[in-house]
Scaffold this active site. Structure first.
Site, PDB file in Angstrom:
ATOM      1  N   LYS A 199       0.789  -1.238   0.000  1.00 17.33           N
ATOM      2  CA  LYS A 199       0.000   0.000   0.000  1.00 17.33           C
ATOM      3  C   LYS A 199       0.821   1.290   0.000  1.00 17.33           C
ATOM      4  O   LYS A 199       0.321   2.359   0.340  1.00 17.33           O
ATOM      5  CB  LYS A 199      -1.023   0.040   1.159  1.00 17.33           C
ATOM      6  CG  LYS A 199      -1.838  -1.206   1.357  1.00 17.33           C
ATOM      7  CD  LYS A 199      -2.293  -1.851   0.074  1.00 17.33           C
ATOM      8  CE  LYS A 199      -3.369  -1.033  -0.644  1.00 17.33           C
ATOM      9  NZ  LYS A 199      -3.675  -1.673  -1.966  1.00 17.33           N
ATOM     10  N   HIS A 220       6.939  -7.538  -2.177  1.00 16.04           N
ATOM     11  CA  HIS A 220       6.725  -6.877  -0.884  1.00 16.04           C
ATOM     12  C   HIS A 220       7.659  -7.458   0.176  1.00 16.04           C
ATOM     13  O   HIS A 220       7.542  -7.115   1.360  1.00 16.04           O
ATOM     14  CB  HIS A 220       5.282  -7.066  -0.409  1.00 16.04           C
ATOM     15  CG  HIS A 220       4.258  -6.283  -1.179  1.00 16.04           C
ATOM     16  ND1 HIS A 220       4.437  -4.964  -1.539  1.00 16.04           N
ATOM     17  CD2 HIS A 220       3.028  -6.624  -1.638  1.00 16.04           C
ATOM     18  CE1 HIS A 220       3.358  -4.542  -2.198  1.00 16.04           C
ATOM     19  NE2 HIS A 220       2.503  -5.529  -2.269  1.00 16.04           N
ATOM     20  N   SER A 275      -4.413   2.866   4.575  1.00 19.07           N
ATOM     21  CA  SER A 275      -4.622   2.224   3.278  1.00 19.07           C
ATOM     22  C   SER A 275      -4.627   0.698   3.420  1.00 19.07           C
ATOM     23  O   SER A 275      -5.452   0.007   2.809  1.00 19.07           O
ATOM     24  CB  SER A 275      -3.512   2.664   2.314  1.00 19.07           C
ATOM     25  OG  SER A 275      -3.742   2.143   1.029  1.00 19.07           O
TER      26      SER A 275
HETATM   27  P1  A3P Z   1      -5.148   4.700  -0.652  1.00 15.70           P
HETATM   28  O1  A3P Z   1      -5.734   3.446  -0.091  1.00 15.70           O
HETATM   29  O2  A3P Z   1      -4.656   5.642   0.411  1.00 15.70           O
HETATM   30  O3  A3P Z   1      -6.049   5.386  -1.624  1.00 15.70           O
HETATM   31  P2  A3P Z   1      -0.243  -0.235  -3.644  1.00 15.70           P
HETATM   32  O4  A3P Z   1      -0.277  -0.076  -5.117  1.00 15.70           O
HETATM   33  O5  A3P Z   1       1.134  -0.302  -3.077  1.00 15.70           O
HETATM   34  O6  A3P Z   1      -1.136  -1.317  -3.188  1.00 15.70           O
HETATM   35  O7  A3P Z   1      -0.800   1.130  -3.021  1.00 15.70           O
HETATM   36  C1  A3P Z   1      -2.145   1.489  -3.135  1.00 15.70           C
HETATM   37  C2  A3P Z   1      -2.322   2.892  -2.651  1.00 15.70           C
HETATM   38  O8  A3P Z   1      -1.751   3.791  -3.613  1.00 15.70           O
HETATM   39  C3  A3P Z   1      -3.787   3.284  -2.506  1.00 15.70           C
HETATM   40  O9  A3P Z   1      -3.819   4.290  -1.480  1.00 15.70           O
HETATM   41  C4  A3P Z   1      -4.050   3.857  -3.883  1.00 15.70           C
HETATM   42  O10 A3P Z   1      -5.197   4.667  -3.983  1.00 15.70           O
HETATM   43  C5  A3P Z   1      -2.766   4.660  -4.095  1.00 15.70           C
HETATM   44  N1  A3P Z   1      -2.540   4.985  -5.496  1.00 15.70           N
HETATM   45  C6  A3P Z   1      -2.477   4.136  -6.540  1.00 15.70           C
HETATM   46  N2  A3P Z   1      -2.302   4.797  -7.680  1.00 15.70           N
HETATM   47  C7  A3P Z   1      -2.246   6.112  -7.361  1.00 15.70           C
HETATM   48  C8  A3P Z   1      -2.085   7.312  -8.120  1.00 15.70           C
HETATM   49  N3  A3P Z   1      -1.959   7.281  -9.432  1.00 15.70           N
HETATM   50  N4  A3P Z   1      -2.066   8.482  -7.445  1.00 15.70           N
HETATM   51  C9  A3P Z   1      -2.201   8.519  -6.108  1.00 15.70           C
HETATM   52  N5  A3P Z   1      -2.354   7.409  -5.335  1.00 15.70           N
HETATM   53  C10 A3P Z   1      -2.383   6.221  -5.962  1.00 15.70           C
END
Ligand code: A3P
Length: 296
Positions: free
Chosen positions: A48, A110, A140
């Site tokens: 996340k 991860h 998140s």
């Molecule tokens: P939130 O749950 O705070 O919205 P991962 O890809 O490591 O699983 O992380 C997911 C997190 O990154 C989520 O956070 C997601 O919304 C955010 N995220 C993914 N793409 C994004 C983007 N283009 N801009 C901003 N946040 C992004």
């Protein structure tokens, strides 16, 4: 649709010194013996922290011009395989990685630094680590665990936050994870350490820094096209990047592309939780030069 009721939540157990679920340990021997190639690029993160965002940027940088059909037909989790994952109805991460037709191979993990397959270091692969401040990362992860049936049930927020502080999450303590890669960077120069908060603040600047690490030259028009494509709203709408095609996630509970903000933690932490967290954080993060921003 996928039948979530048929999928029981996995148990958390101790594995190689961290908390894990079997979905990320079932293929352990193949993961540890993975043969990296010198041009492989490893995207490493605590869950996340912005994995998908940076994965998509990399995919566009390398294949955006040469393989446009890739963008419209192959979900990001198949373009950038999750090395240690064994998810129902998908091929294993190792199989997916070994069958990638393109060069460089973009691979996601991860795993904490000490569990990364040796081959990546031996081949001197480029490693891109993305870190996110603990508070937003925890929020998140909480919403992710609510909707993802391949994760343990998070319980309520206060329960989850305590688990996070205790390091009882899948892939272990956030604190050790971010510190582990930070320390590695001191001796392994092919590691680029990025921050989610910097990406939100100025995506173009971060893409430019990433390119200079990768030895890529991009025009400002090309970067503009990329930053437009990887904007939160665009990725949320894009079926190939929003995870809507993956089984095991229940989007009616929470979407994968949830908010994409810095500071959403303020809507979750109570004053008492915040005080307790800060005190504990200070203890956990002392003696490190690693600094995070919890707002921008
Ligand atoms: P939130 O749950 O705070 O919205 P991962 O890809 O490591 O699983 O992380 C997911 C997190 O990154 C989520 O956070 C997601 O919304 C955010 N995220 C993914 N793409 C994004 C983007 N283009 N801009 C901003 N946040 C992004």
């Amino acid at each position: 649709g996928f039948d979530f009721s048929s999928m029981t939540r996995p148990e958390l157990f101790e594995f190689e010194g961290i908390s894990m679920v079997h979905y990320f340990t079932d293929d352990w021997e193949n993961v540890q013996n993975f043969q990296a190639r010198p041009d492989d690029i490893l995207v490493a993160t605590y869950p996340k922290a912005g994995t998908t965002w940076v994965s998509y940027i990399l995919d566009l940088l390398y294949f955006g011009n040469t393989a446009p059909e890739r963008q419209t037909s192959i979900p990001i989790y198949l373009r950038v395989p999750f090395l240690e994952a064994v998810i129902p109805s998908l091929r294993t991460g190792v199989e997916l990685a070994n069958n990638l037709p393109t060069t460089p191979r973009l691979i996601k993990t991860h795993l904490p630094v000490q569990l990364v397959p040796k081959s990546f270091w031996e081949q001197n692969c480029r490693v891109i680590y993305v870190a996110r401040n603990a508070k937003d990362n925890a929020v998140s992860y909480f919403h992710f665990d609510r909707m993802n049936h391949a994760e343990p049930d998070p319980g309520d927020w206060s329960n989850f936050l305590q688990m996070f502080m205790d390091g009882k999450n899948v892939f272990g303590p956030w604190y050790d994870h971010v510190r582990g890669y930070w320390k590695k960077k001191q001796t392994y120069s092919n590691l680029h350490y990025m921050f989610f908060e910097d990406m939100v603040e100025n995506t173009d600047r971060e893409v430019e820094n990433l390119c200079s690490f990768l030895g890529l030259t991009t025009s400002s028009e090309e970067r503009e096209r990329i930053t437009k494509n990887v904007h939160f709203d665009a990725m949320k709408q894009n079926r190939m990047t929003n995870y809507s095609t993956i089984p095991v996630m229940n989007f009616s509970v929470s979407p994968f592309m949830r908010k994409g903000k810095v500071g959403d933690w303020k809507k979750h932490f109570t004053v008492a939780e915040n005080e307790k967290f800060d005190k504990h954080y200070e203890e956990k993060m002392k003696n490190t030069t690693l600094k995070f921003r919890t707002q921008i």
